[in-house]
Design a protein around this motif. Structure first.
Motif, PDB file in Angstrom:
ATOM      1  N   SER A  89     -25.848 -24.345  32.139  1.00 44.13           N
ATOM      2  CA  SER A  89     -24.722 -24.379  31.021  1.00 44.13           C
ATOM      3  C   SER A  89     -23.229 -23.991  32.045  1.00 44.13           C
ATOM      4  CB  SER A  89     -24.453 -22.959  30.318  1.00 44.13           C
ATOM      5  OG  SER A  89     -24.935 -21.958  31.597  1.00 44.13           O
ATOM      6  N   ARG A  90     -22.853 -24.028  33.188  1.00 47.05           N
ATOM      7  CA  ARG A  90     -21.504 -24.097  33.459  1.00 47.05           C
ATOM      8  C   ARG A  90     -21.263 -25.927  33.394  1.00 47.05           C
ATOM      9  NH1 ARG A  90     -19.459 -22.452  40.053  1.00 47.05           N
ATOM     10  NH2 ARG A  90     -20.407 -24.046  40.429  1.00 47.05           N
ATOM     11  N   GLY A  91     -22.057 -26.661  34.235  1.00 43.15           N
ATOM     12  CA  GLY A  91     -21.629 -28.753  33.604  1.00 43.15           C
ATOM     13  C   GLY A  91     -20.934 -28.317  31.913  1.00 43.15           C
ATOM     14  N   PRO A  92     -21.181 -28.048  31.225  1.00 47.99           N
ATOM     15  CA  PRO A  92     -20.300 -28.253  29.678  1.00 47.99           C
ATOM     16  C   PRO A  92     -19.796 -27.381  29.294  1.00 47.99           C
ATOM     17  CG  PRO A  92     -23.079 -28.337  29.513  1.00 47.99           C
ATOM     18  CD  PRO A  92     -22.651 -27.869  30.938  1.00 47.99           C
ATOM     19  N   ALA A  93     -19.218 -26.022  30.310  1.00 47.10           N
ATOM     20  CA  ALA A  93     -18.482 -25.639  29.351  1.00 47.10           C
ATOM     21  C   ALA A  93     -17.022 -26.003  30.338  1.00 47.10           C
ATOM     22  CB  ALA A  93     -19.150 -23.796  29.852  1.00 47.10           C
ATOM     23  N   VAL A  94     -17.100 -26.340  32.077  1.00 44.72           N
ATOM     24  CA  VAL A  94     -15.773 -26.494  32.120  1.00 44.72           C
ATOM     25  C   VAL A  94     -15.587 -28.247  32.087  1.00 44.72           C
ATOM     26  CG1 VAL A  94     -15.108 -27.635  34.558  1.00 44.72           C
ATOM     27  CG2 VAL A  94     -16.831 -25.654  34.690  1.00 44.72           C
ATOM     28  N   ILE A  95     -16.060 -28.780  31.087  1.00 38.05           N
ATOM     29  CA  ILE A  95     -15.963 -30.018  30.359  1.00 38.05           C
ATOM     30  C   ILE A  95     -15.169 -30.040  29.637  1.00 38.05           C
ATOM     31  CG2 ILE A  95     -17.059 -32.079  29.342  1.00 38.05           C
ATOM     32  CD1 ILE A  95     -18.946 -31.966  31.456  1.00 38.05           C
ATOM     33  N   THR A  96     -15.756 -28.560  28.593  1.00 39.93           N
ATOM     34  CA  THR A  96     -15.171 -28.542  27.784  1.00 39.93           C
ATOM     35  C   THR A  96     -13.336 -28.121  27.509  1.00 39.93           C
ATOM     36  OG1 THR A  96     -16.974 -27.772  26.208  1.00 39.93           O
ATOM     37  CG2 THR A  96     -14.864 -26.304  25.464  1.00 39.93           C
TER      38      THR A  96
END
Length: 150
Positions: A89-96
């Protein structure tokens, strides 16, 4: 055969879930979820304005509203994953957060009431990025750095 078998090594998710969730992770999930809710609200607002107002192109306005609602799925799913301490979940959160920083930049270039919205967007995105890249967050999510494999 002997019965003294070695127990299976703990997975990174099981090791991460052993302790309480750090506040940084909870705050990052809350900010990411807030961005998702804002996207849903913005998308619904655009759709309602498209249907009740007189836009230049009603079809494009409705498409924009639907697109915003669909794009809201990324931060909402990432926020849920952060709360459940899922490493992915950290990857999509950083992309957001990076996408939100681009939006904040363009809002800050406007000569209207969009400037305060750009300031708020930038502050929230930067705060969430700091929380997401902190070592405590990585440890809580079971993310190991490069060269730390088993």
């Amino acid at each position: 055969m002997s019965s003294d078998r070695k127990p299976a090594p703990e997975t990174s998710e099981a090791a991460a879930a052993a302790g309480p969730r750090p506040r940084r992770l909870t705050y990052a999930a809350a900010l990411t979820g807030l961005e998702g809710v804002a996207l849903v609200a913005g998308g619904l607002w655009v759709c309602v304005r498209a249907l009740t107002g007189s836009p230049d192109s009603r079809q494009q306005a409705v498409a924009l509203g639907i697109t915003l609602v669909v794009l809201a799925l990324l931060p909402l799913l990432a926020a849920r994953g952060l709360l459940l301490r899922r490493g992915w979940s950290r990857g999509p959160a950083v992309i957001t957060q990076i996408m939100a920083l681009f939006c904040a930049y363009y809002l800050l270039q406007a000569d209207s009431l969009a400037v305060p919205a750009g300031i708020v967007t930038a502050v929230v995105s930067l705060a969430a990025l700091v929380l997401l890249v902190s070592p405590a967050t990585a440890q809580a999510l079971g993310i190991r750095g490069p060269g730390r494999g088993e």
